[in-house]
Design an enzyme around this catalytic site. Sequence first.
Site, mmCIF file in Angstrom:
data_model
loop_
_atom_site.group_PDB
_atom_site.id
_atom_site.type_symbol
_atom_site.label_atom_id
_atom_site.label_comp_id
_atom_site.label_asym_id
_atom_site.label_seq_id
_atom_site.Cartn_x
_atom_site.Cartn_y
_atom_site.Cartn_z
ATOM 1 N N TYR A 165 8.262 -70.164 -17.877
ATOM 2 C CA TYR A 165 8.028 -71.600 -17.705
ATOM 3 C C TYR A 165 9.334 -72.354 -17.437
ATOM 4 C CZ TYR A 165 6.285 -76.333 -18.422
ATOM 5 O OH TYR A 165 5.956 -77.661 -18.239
ATOM 6 N N LYS A 172 10.457 -74.305 -13.936
ATOM 7 C CA LYS A 172 10.683 -75.751 -13.832
ATOM 8 C C LYS A 172 12.100 -76.057 -13.332
ATOM 9 C CE LYS A 172 6.608 -77.319 -14.854
ATOM 10 N NZ LYS A 172 5.807 -78.078 -13.879
HETATM 11 P P1 NAP Z 1 -2.940 -79.542 -18.500
HETATM 12 O O1 NAP Z 1 -3.659 -80.580 -19.275
HETATM 13 O O2 NAP Z 1 -3.114 -78.114 -18.835
HETATM 14 O O3 NAP Z 1 -3.231 -79.783 -16.961
HETATM 15 C C1 NAP Z 1 -2.789 -78.896 -15.985
HETATM 16 C C2 NAP Z 1 -3.580 -79.154 -14.722
HETATM 17 O O4 NAP Z 1 -3.121 -78.229 -13.714
HETATM 18 C C3 NAP Z 1 -5.088 -78.887 -14.905
HETATM 19 O O5 NAP Z 1 -5.824 -79.827 -14.157
HETATM 20 C C4 NAP Z 1 -5.256 -77.502 -14.312
HETATM 21 O O6 NAP Z 1 -6.565 -77.235 -13.823
HETATM 22 C C5 NAP Z 1 -4.271 -77.601 -13.155
HETATM 23 N N1 NAP Z 1 -3.989 -76.315 -12.547
HETATM 24 C C6 NAP Z 1 -3.536 -75.171 -13.121
HETATM 25 N N2 NAP Z 1 -3.467 -74.185 -12.215
HETATM 26 C C7 NAP Z 1 -3.891 -74.712 -11.026
HETATM 27 C C8 NAP Z 1 -4.047 -74.225 -9.715
HETATM 28 N N3 NAP Z 1 -3.796 -72.952 -9.408
HETATM 29 N N4 NAP Z 1 -4.478 -75.069 -8.746
HETATM 30 C C9 NAP Z 1 -4.749 -76.350 -9.017
HETATM 31 N N5 NAP Z 1 -4.657 -76.880 -10.254
HETATM 32 C C10 NAP Z 1 -4.216 -76.071 -11.238
HETATM 33 O O7 NAP Z 1 -1.342 -79.778 -18.599
HETATM 34 P P2 NAP Z 1 -0.421 -81.073 -18.459
HETATM 35 O O8 NAP Z 1 0.422 -81.109 -19.668
HETATM 36 O O9 NAP Z 1 -1.208 -82.273 -18.059
HETATM 37 O O10 NAP Z 1 0.514 -80.597 -17.255
HETATM 38 C C11 NAP Z 1 0.684 -81.314 -16.043
HETATM 39 C C12 NAP Z 1 2.088 -81.036 -15.532
HETATM 40 O O11 NAP Z 1 3.059 -81.595 -16.419
HETATM 41 C C13 NAP Z 1 2.439 -79.544 -15.431
HETATM 42 O O12 NAP Z 1 3.168 -79.303 -14.250
HETATM 43 C C14 NAP Z 1 3.328 -79.328 -16.656
HETATM 44 O O13 NAP Z 1 4.204 -78.233 -16.490
HETATM 45 C C15 NAP Z 1 4.062 -80.654 -16.715
HETATM 46 N N6 NAP Z 1 4.677 -80.995 -18.002
HETATM 47 C C16 NAP Z 1 3.916 -81.210 -19.091
HETATM 48 C C17 NAP Z 1 4.519 -81.579 -20.286
HETATM 49 C C18 NAP Z 1 3.722 -81.847 -21.521
HETATM 50 O O14 NAP Z 1 4.345 -82.016 -22.597
HETATM 51 N N7 NAP Z 1 2.405 -81.880 -21.465
HETATM 52 C C19 NAP Z 1 5.910 -81.719 -20.362
HETATM 53 C C20 NAP Z 1 6.661 -81.478 -19.218
HETATM 54 C C21 NAP Z 1 6.040 -81.128 -18.033
HETATM 55 P P3 NAP Z 1 -7.684 -76.449 -14.681
HETATM 56 O O15 NAP Z 1 -8.376 -77.479 -15.515
HETATM 57 O O16 NAP Z 1 -8.554 -75.864 -13.616
HETATM 58 O O17 NAP Z 1 -6.977 -75.414 -15.503
#
Ligand code: NAP
Length: 230
Positions: A156, A160
């Site tokens: 991960y 990133k």
């Molecule tokens: P999340 O709730 O797990 O959402 C991730 C989204 O990505 C879901 O809609 C998922 O779809 C989709 N996804 C995964 N694989 C995919 C694919 N092959 N094609 C299209 N969509 C796909 O996580 P989140 O925290 O909101 O994450 C969103 C972004 O923020 C990510 O890039 C993550 O790395 C980044 N981020 C998050 C945090 C945090 O603390 N949450 C911090 C830093 C960065 P499904 O429902 O189909 O699985």
Amino acid sequence: MTVTLITGANKGLGFEAAQRLKKLGHTVYIGSRDEERGKEAAEKLEAQYIVLDVTNEESVKNAAIEIEKREGYIDVLINNAGISGNHSFVQDITADMMEQVYNTNVFGIVRVTQHFLPLLKKSNQPVIVNVSSGLGSFGQVTNPEKIESTVNALAYCSSKAAVSMLTLQYAKGLPDIRINAVDPGPTKTDLTGHGFQTLEQGTDAIVKMATIDNSGPTGIFINRDGIIPW
Ligand code: NAP
């Protein structure tokens, strides 16, 4: 009308960003790899949805063809879809595990950017927001005062870091598009299972960079408090 595509917007930060940008008057396309989940999310927001699996070239290509047919262009692309991968000890992480994470978090951004560039180039104010992470910041993970320094996740974190460098290279090569990386900050979603920020706080940087105009910055990395180290 500002047309915005958000990948992985059926839940989590992508969904929240979709909701906020919709309220600001954008025509928002919820990208979802699953038709049902995308449709359900779009219905809740009265937004559009598009089936888009960032790991599948055909799926991304078809999504671009479909949106071009419907809108002709997009103004804002938010590369948000991401997976966390396996957080096992580094010695247990295989190349296959790495490949899976990179296929979504890194190559996914390249696929989507490549297929949507022709649509972005038809916009008067094209913008790309790449959702990176403080966990991919060399400055944060080597600073013992930062929570990011306590995490050891080979796939991960390195994926990133790659997203951040992709952002810089795209920004350099495409000076007519504002292209920036954002760190949402630790936010409780299905991806993390923990985090102290609200979804609103977690999407502040995304929304900020999605709403800049041609006078806005390009090639920067921010969180909700401002510039962060690469
Ligand atoms: P999340 O709730 O797990 O959402 C991730 C989204 O990505 C879901 O809609 C998922 O779809 C989709 N996804 C995964 N694989 C995919 C694919 N092959 N094609 C299209 N969509 C796909 O996580 P989140 O925290 O909101 O994450 C969103 C972004 O923020 C990510 O890039 C993550 O790395 C980044 N981020 C998050 C945090 C945090 O603390 N949450 C911090 C830093 C960065 P499904 O429902 O189909 O699985």
